[in-house]
Motif scaffolding. Structure first.
Motif, PDB file in Angstrom:
ATOM      1  N   ILE A  84      -2.021  52.327  81.278  1.00  0.00           N
ATOM      2  CA  ILE A  84      -3.416  52.123  81.676  1.00  0.00           C
ATOM      3  C   ILE A  84      -3.817  50.679  81.392  1.00  0.00           C
ATOM      4  N   PRO A  85      -4.300  49.927  82.402  1.00  0.00           N
ATOM      5  CA  PRO A  85      -4.746  48.545  82.153  1.00  0.00           C
ATOM      6  C   PRO A  85      -5.969  48.518  81.234  1.00  0.00           C
ATOM      7  N   VAL A  86      -5.970  47.580  80.316  1.00  0.00           N
ATOM      8  CA  VAL A  86      -7.076  47.417  79.372  1.00  0.00           C
ATOM      9  C   VAL A  86      -7.670  46.019  79.552  1.00  0.00           C
ATOM     10  N   ILE A  87      -8.961  45.976  79.828  1.00  0.00           N
ATOM     11  CA  ILE A  87      -9.685  44.708  79.897  1.00  0.00           C
ATOM     12  C   ILE A  87     -10.614  44.637  78.690  1.00  0.00           C
ATOM     13  N   PHE A  88     -10.434  43.628  77.866  1.00  0.00           N
ATOM     14  CA  PHE A  88     -11.321  43.451  76.723  1.00  0.00           C
ATOM     15  C   PHE A  88     -12.642  42.851  77.189  1.00  0.00           C
ATOM     16  N   VAL A  89     -13.746  43.392  76.655  1.00  0.00           N
ATOM     17  CA  VAL A  89     -15.085  42.874  76.920  1.00  0.00           C
ATOM     18  C   VAL A  89     -15.731  42.637  75.563  1.00  0.00           C
ATOM     19  N   SER A  90     -15.899  41.357  75.175  1.00  0.00           N
ATOM     20  CA  SER A  90     -16.304  41.073  73.799  1.00  0.00           C
ATOM     21  C   SER A  90     -17.141  39.810  73.714  1.00  0.00           C
ATOM     22  N   ALA A  91     -17.984  39.786  72.673  1.00  0.00           N
ATOM     23  CA  ALA A  91     -18.748  38.572  72.380  1.00  0.00           C
ATOM     24  C   ALA A  91     -17.887  37.529  71.683  1.00  0.00           C
ATOM     25  N   THR A 111     -15.800  37.666  78.348  1.00  0.00           N
ATOM     26  CA  THR A 111     -16.712  37.414  77.225  1.00  0.00           C
ATOM     27  C   THR A 111     -18.133  37.834  77.600  1.00  0.00           C
ATOM     28  N   LYS A 112     -18.846  38.309  76.586  1.00  0.00           N
ATOM     29  CA  LYS A 112     -20.257  38.676  76.728  1.00  0.00           C
ATOM     30  C   LYS A 112     -21.125  37.420  76.529  1.00  0.00           C
ATOM     31  N   PRO A 113     -22.293  37.385  77.144  1.00  0.00           N
ATOM     32  CA  PRO A 113     -22.860  38.400  78.053  1.00  0.00           C
ATOM     33  C   PRO A 113     -22.110  38.421  79.374  1.00  0.00           C
ATOM     34  N   VAL A 114     -21.837  39.618  79.852  1.00  0.00           N
ATOM     35  CA  VAL A 114     -21.015  39.760  81.047  1.00  0.00           C
ATOM     36  C   VAL A 114     -21.825  39.479  82.302  1.00  0.00           C
ATOM     37  N   ARG A 115     -21.145  38.982  83.315  1.00  0.00           N
ATOM     38  CA  ARG A 115     -21.729  38.849  84.654  1.00  0.00           C
ATOM     39  C   ARG A 115     -21.116  39.963  85.497  1.00  0.00           C
ATOM     40  N   PHE A 116     -21.960  40.834  85.976  1.00  0.00           N
ATOM     41  CA  PHE A 116     -21.467  42.042  86.613  1.00  0.00           C
ATOM     42  C   PHE A 116     -20.623  41.777  87.860  1.00  0.00           C
ATOM     43  N   PRO A 117     -20.935  40.762  88.684  1.00  0.00           N
ATOM     44  CA  PRO A 117     -20.020  40.482  89.801  1.00  0.00           C
ATOM     45  C   PRO A 117     -18.608  40.131  89.319  1.00  0.00           C
ATOM     46  N   VAL A 118     -18.515  39.459  88.165  1.00  0.00           N
ATOM     47  CA  VAL A 118     -17.205  39.122  87.607  1.00  0.00           C
ATOM     48  C   VAL A 118     -16.490  40.386  87.155  1.00  0.00           C
ATOM     49  N   VAL A 119     -17.209  41.277  86.480  1.00  0.00           N
ATOM     50  CA  VAL A 119     -16.608  42.528  86.019  1.00  0.00           C
ATOM     51  C   VAL A 119     -16.087  43.330  87.207  1.00  0.00           C
ATOM     52  N   ARG A 120     -16.915  43.438  88.267  1.00  0.00           N
ATOM     53  CA  ARG A 120     -16.477  44.213  89.442  1.00  0.00           C
ATOM     54  C   ARG A 120     -15.240  43.588  90.087  1.00  0.00           C
ATOM     55  N   ALA A 121     -15.232  42.262  90.184  1.00  0.00           N
ATOM     56  CA  ALA A 121     -14.092  41.591  90.797  1.00  0.00           C
ATOM     57  C   ALA A 121     -12.822  41.779  89.976  1.00  0.00           C
ATOM     58  N   ARG A 122     -12.930  41.664  88.644  1.00  0.00           N
ATOM     59  CA  ARG A 122     -11.753  41.851  87.778  1.00  0.00           C
ATOM     60  C   ARG A 122     -11.246  43.291  87.867  1.00  0.00           C
ATOM     61  N   LEU A 123     -12.181  44.236  87.900  1.00  0.00           N
ATOM     62  CA  LEU A 123     -11.772  45.631  88.020  1.00  0.00           C
ATOM     63  C   LEU A 123     -10.998  45.858  89.319  1.00  0.00           C
ATOM     64  N   ARG A 124     -11.529  45.349  90.432  1.00  0.00           N
ATOM     65  CA  ARG A 124     -10.866  45.547  91.717  1.00  0.00           C
ATOM     66  C   ARG A 124      -9.468  44.942  91.709  1.00  0.00           C
ATOM     67  N   THR A 125      -9.338  43.751  91.139  1.00  0.00           N
ATOM     68  CA  THR A 125      -8.032  43.084  91.108  1.00  0.00           C
ATOM     69  C   THR A 125      -7.030  43.879  90.300  1.00  0.00           C
ATOM     70  N   HIS A 126      -7.406  44.290  89.105  1.00  0.00           N
ATOM     71  CA  HIS A 126      -6.452  44.988  88.239  1.00  0.00           C
ATOM     72  C   HIS A 126      -6.175  46.419  88.711  1.00  0.00           C
ATOM     73  N   LEU A 127      -7.151  47.059  89.343  1.00  0.00           N
ATOM     74  CA  LEU A 127      -6.881  48.368  89.922  1.00  0.00           C
ATOM     75  C   LEU A 127      -5.919  48.260  91.105  1.00  0.00           C
ATOM     76  N   ALA A 128      -6.049  47.188  91.876  1.00  0.00           N
ATOM     77  CA  ALA A 128      -5.112  46.973  92.978  1.00  0.00           C
ATOM     78  C   ALA A 128      -3.696  46.772  92.444  1.00  0.00           C
ATOM     79  N   LEU A 129      -3.549  45.953  91.404  1.00  0.00           N
ATOM     80  CA  LEU A 129      -2.232  45.724  90.805  1.00  0.00           C
ATOM     81  C   LEU A 129      -1.669  47.012  90.211  1.00  0.00           C
TER      82      LEU A 129
END
Length: 363
Positions: A84-91, A111-129
């Protein structure tokens, strides 16, 4: 070209953060595209990941109890969750923190504070991989299975060829291989190993291909010189199959060499004794002799089943391992069913046993 997954709730994202506000914001940003699961502790994240399908994890680092780094290490140590891919989201945005995150198995670090477009883009990329990796693994498993099946078919064909060379029928191979599986299971062998034995057992007499017809097809009782020649089929079979890293071929070569060894050490070709004889060959010896006893041969008629069972019991501790004989006896209903199902055409169900050559002969 990287193929992105479609936006639909089939993909499950596990959010792991001890801060309810962070969970709420991420949930609102992602729930239209993904199925969302939530954990506020590392321990709970492990429980969820092990108990249901999770496609990707967004993991906080600073949490009470088990922190994010340790949670990721535990996920990667478990065969059920390591993929399972793990993306760290942290301050924590220091380079050292990111290095630790990648070192313990994370695929990304936000890194926090997160930008939601970035989170969505990273999720899509890693889910594709991740999706492509799973597809590739499935293809590799499929090709590996096809290769294994091809090897099995080749072994079975060669085994049948050896039986026809010996004026026997292909049904001897079928019966004997089923007997091996049944006895192995009763002995306590795992299903995988019992299936392996069933697959390689038809190869035990492949070495008879190298025995002259004048000996192999002789209808009279074999003399001393004949026996010395025919006993060479064990070494010939081993040489035909050779040494190979495949467990399938390695096991086939082993049973070809050792299936005429005896529990008391009086077998051939190497006079192995007791547990020095491979277990596969100790099981096969009973299956092979039982089928020889209960089948017609040019030099004998088929024995009644009861007489064959009695002969197997008589040879317990000499020709056969007693524990394997006990497994054989426990398996008699299933063995008799196989004997009936795969009976040779026109073979009588039972007959006198007085013309049988002893079990320590070439059978």
């Amino acid at each position: 070209m990287l193929m992105f997954p479609k936006e639909h709730p089939a993909y499950t994202v596990l959010l792991v953060d001890d801060n309810p506000e962070n969970i709420r914001l991420l949930d609102e940003a992602l729930r239209d595209e993904y199925t969302i699961k939530v954990a506020t502790r590392g321990e709970k994240a492990l429980e969820i990941a092990r108990s249901m399908p999770v496609d990707i994890i967004l993991l906080d680092i600073m949490m009470p109890g088990m922190n994010g780094f340790d949670t990721c290490r535990r996920l990667k140590a478990d065969p059920a969750t390591r993929g399972i891919p793990v993306i760290f989201v942290s301050a924590r945005g220091e380079v050292e923190d990111e290095s630790v995150g990648f070192a313990c198995g994370g695929v990304d670090y936000i890194t926090k504070p997160v930008r939601f477009p970035v989170v969505r883009a990273r999720l899509r990329t890693h889910l594709a991989l991740y999706s492509q990796e799973r597809t590739l693994e499935q293809l590799v498993r499929q090709r590996t299975t096809e290769l294994a099946e091809s090897r099995m078919e080749i072994l079975q064909c060669l085994g049948r060829a050896a039986e026809y060379r010996d004026n026997e029928t292909g049904r001897h191979v079928i019966r004997m291989s089923h007997y091996c599986y049944i006895i192995a299971k009763a002995y306590g062998v795992s299903d995988d190993e019992a299936n392996l034995l069933r697959t390689v057992s038809p190869m035990h007499d492949i070495g008879k291909i190298g025995i002259p017809d004048s000996v192999l097809l002789k209808q009279a009782r074999l003399n001393v010189d004949d026996r010395a020649i025919i006993q060479q089929h064990c070494a010939i079979g081993h040489n035909i199959l050779g040494t190979h890293p495949s467990p399938l071929l390695r096991s086939a070569a082993m049973v070809a060499l050792t299936h005429h060894e005896r529990w008391d050490g009086n077998g051939y070709p190497n006079r192995l004794h007791g547990e020095d004889i491979p277990l596969f060959s100790r099981i096969l010896a009973i299956a092979d002799v039982f089928d020889a006893l209960t089948s017609c041969r040019p030099y004998k008629q088929a024995w009644p089943l009861a007489d064959a069972v009695e002969e197997i019991q008589r040879c317990s501790g000499s020709h056969f391992e007693p524990a394997v004989v006990e497994a054989f006896l426990r398996s008699l209903p299933a063995i008799e069913a196989i004997h009936t199902q795969y009976a040779d055409s026109g073979e009588p169900a039972s007959s006198s046993s007085t013309t049988y050559q002893p079990v320590d002969s070439t059978e």
